[in-house]
Motif scaffolding. Sequence first.
Motif, PDB file in Angstrom:
ATOM      1  N   VAL A  35       0.843  -1.273  -0.126  1.00 58.09           N
ATOM      2  CA  VAL A  35       0.027  -0.114  -0.050  1.00 58.09           C
ATOM      3  C   VAL A  35       0.831   1.345  -0.002  1.00 58.09           C
ATOM      4  O   VAL A  35       0.314   2.479  -0.016  1.00 58.09           O
ATOM      5  CB  VAL A  35      -1.069  -0.129   1.264  1.00 58.09           C
ATOM      6  CG1 VAL A  35      -2.039  -1.104   1.150  1.00 58.09           C
ATOM      7  CG2 VAL A  35      -0.110  -0.142   2.613  1.00 58.09           C
ATOM      8  N   ILE A  56      -7.138   2.660  -2.200  1.00 57.88           N
ATOM      9  CA  ILE A  56      -7.192   1.114  -1.939  1.00 57.88           C
ATOM     10  C   ILE A  56      -8.437   0.656  -1.970  1.00 57.88           C
ATOM     11  O   ILE A  56      -9.439   1.040  -1.295  1.00 57.88           O
ATOM     12  CB  ILE A  56      -6.433   1.187  -0.445  1.00 57.88           C
ATOM     13  CG1 ILE A  56      -5.237   1.812  -0.196  1.00 57.88           C
ATOM     14  CG2 ILE A  56      -6.418  -0.300  -0.157  1.00 57.88           C
ATOM     15  CD1 ILE A  56      -4.605   1.838   1.302  1.00 57.88           C
ATOM     16  N   GLY A  93     -10.689   1.062   1.073  1.00 57.59           N
ATOM     17  CA  GLY A  93     -10.054   0.905   2.129  1.00 57.59           C
ATOM     18  C   GLY A  93      -9.358   2.220   2.576  1.00 57.59           C
ATOM     19  O   GLY A  93      -8.915   2.973   1.879  1.00 57.59           O
ATOM     20  N   GLU A  94      -9.377   2.426   3.983  1.00 58.43           N
ATOM     21  CA  GLU A  94      -8.538   3.580   4.708  1.00 58.43           C
ATOM     22  C   GLU A  94      -7.452   3.290   5.350  1.00 58.43           C
ATOM     23  O   GLU A  94      -7.425   2.069   6.147  1.00 58.43           O
ATOM     24  CB  GLU A  94      -9.541   3.912   5.665  1.00 58.43           C
ATOM     25  CG  GLU A  94      -8.901   5.517   6.302  1.00 58.43           C
ATOM     26  CD  GLU A  94      -9.800   5.779   7.796  1.00 58.43           C
ATOM     27  OE1 GLU A  94      -9.536   6.647   8.468  1.00 58.43           O
ATOM     28  OE2 GLU A  94     -11.020   5.112   7.837  1.00 58.43           O
ATOM     29  N   LEU A  95      -6.381   3.956   4.791  1.00 58.65           N
ATOM     30  CA  LEU A  95      -5.080   3.467   5.430  1.00 58.65           C
ATOM     31  C   LEU A  95      -4.952   4.019   7.182  1.00 58.65           C
ATOM     32  O   LEU A  95      -4.786   5.289   7.209  1.00 58.65           O
ATOM     33  CB  LEU A  95      -3.979   3.863   4.817  1.00 58.65           C
ATOM     34  CG  LEU A  95      -2.455   3.642   4.963  1.00 58.65           C
ATOM     35  CD1 LEU A  95      -2.319   1.924   5.108  1.00 58.65           C
ATOM     36  CD2 LEU A  95      -1.216   4.283   4.274  1.00 58.65           C
ATOM     37  N   VAL A 150      -5.352  -1.295   7.369  1.00 59.16           N
ATOM     38  CA  VAL A 150      -6.221  -0.770   6.540  1.00 59.16           C
ATOM     39  C   VAL A 150      -7.389  -1.255   7.078  1.00 59.16           C
ATOM     40  O   VAL A 150      -7.833  -2.338   7.871  1.00 59.16           O
ATOM     41  CB  VAL A 150      -6.183  -1.434   5.299  1.00 59.16           C
ATOM     42  CG1 VAL A 150      -7.294  -0.761   4.265  1.00 59.16           C
ATOM     43  CG2 VAL A 150      -4.778  -1.150   4.382  1.00 59.16           C
TER      44      VAL A 150
END
Length: 477
Positions: free
Chosen positions: A123, A129, A141-143, A155
Amino acid sequence: MKKTLLIAASGIALIAAPLAISQGVYSNSPAIGQSGALTIDNARGVLTMAPLLEVVTPAVVSIDVEGTRTQESGDMSEQEEFLRRFFGGQLPNQPQSRPLRGLGSGVIINADKGLIITNNHVVKDADRITITLKDKRQLQGELVGTDPKTDIALVKIDADNLSDLKIASSRNVKVGDYVIAVGNPYGLSSTVTTGIVSALGREQGGNDNYQDYIQTDASINPGNSGGALVNSKGELIGMNTAILSRSGGNNGIGFAVPTQIISSVIEQLEENGEVRRGRIGVLIQNITPGLRQSLNLTTLNGALVSSVEDGTPAEKAGLKEGDVITAFNGGEIRDSSDIRNAVGLLVPGTQADLTYIRDGKTRTTKIRVAEVDEDEVLSADAAAPTNPSMESFSGATIRNIPSDVELRGGDEGVYVDSVEVGSNAFRAGLRRGDVIRAVNRRDVANLKEFETRIKDKEGPFALSVERGGSRIFLAVE
């Protein structure tokens, strides 16, 4: 982002996959005999892992990454530079942005919170993502956070009806255990391969990363990065991360980050978005056969303390040069990497039990971990020689410390003025500029005292050497 990284002719490949590669997937032979993973399907009369995989595979996701990377012309190949200059493109040394896209894998470790672990190299530099579940749902997706030194990223997704994997302790893993690798090699979703644990405690490269890999012969290929390595009960024991390969494909040597490291990292990533590392203020090195003999140690296991910094937790806990750390925070310490991982992955402020050997006696103490300065060198192991034995001090010119040489440890000791390349002294690890502070744990004030310490005595001699402001041990036979 480079999707496959090869080091030298036979290198370690990080296993994030490019999108468009057509290549067969090779699986090792299934385990022979009955195990917790294998059951009899009475209706079909076959031995199968299908019931176990029905539980495991929904927790392994596909990760699609999009982004851009700013690249200096020095990062380009010679052919790319020539073409850009010939066709009027950007000249060398002018940064440019290049599109980034890649595929990898991830593992859901908390279904309620939607938390997924993957590799940092999957990532890294991602602007977007996309997580694809086994049921084909696609989610953004949130890092949450990354830790490059362990190659772990966390994530988060917002979704219902998720499945997760139970995290088992990798401390209980043994060589020969049956394992299953699940991931998305070359974009082939939910690919399952099997094998065994080939080795434990593997390290690759001489960098300052925190490595304690599980090695497996389960087939792992580009795109498996961030995927699950599970035991025969379907419990997560590691995250597939790298392969040893000349071609970038599977050679039966894959590496997974153990859950012991994963658990420590994700706890901090979830809370802080980053990892704060611990330190205790010692320089350490591995015990060689020569050091074992010269220091009268009973084992090659443990981390040898070559120096203790003033005002640090180690000094306050009573540690001294020459001590051998054998256990920390409930875990066995086999070498310098073990203590570095154990201390570095603890949250600063944690109080831990420490066991060490001094003068043949085992002692225990409590020590409170401080926060590390990432710029500091935490181990003298890189400076220690790999073959520290020799027949004599021949090849080295040793004299009193010159008056114009300023040293952190004071002006007592002897100075190595020169060392002939290839000589016995050189092969033992002595280098020009080294300062020998002690012989067999007895301080030496000057050349005369040094000569007295070694006169008419047979080796091996344990030398405490100051090099670059740090202390290391050398064994001289």
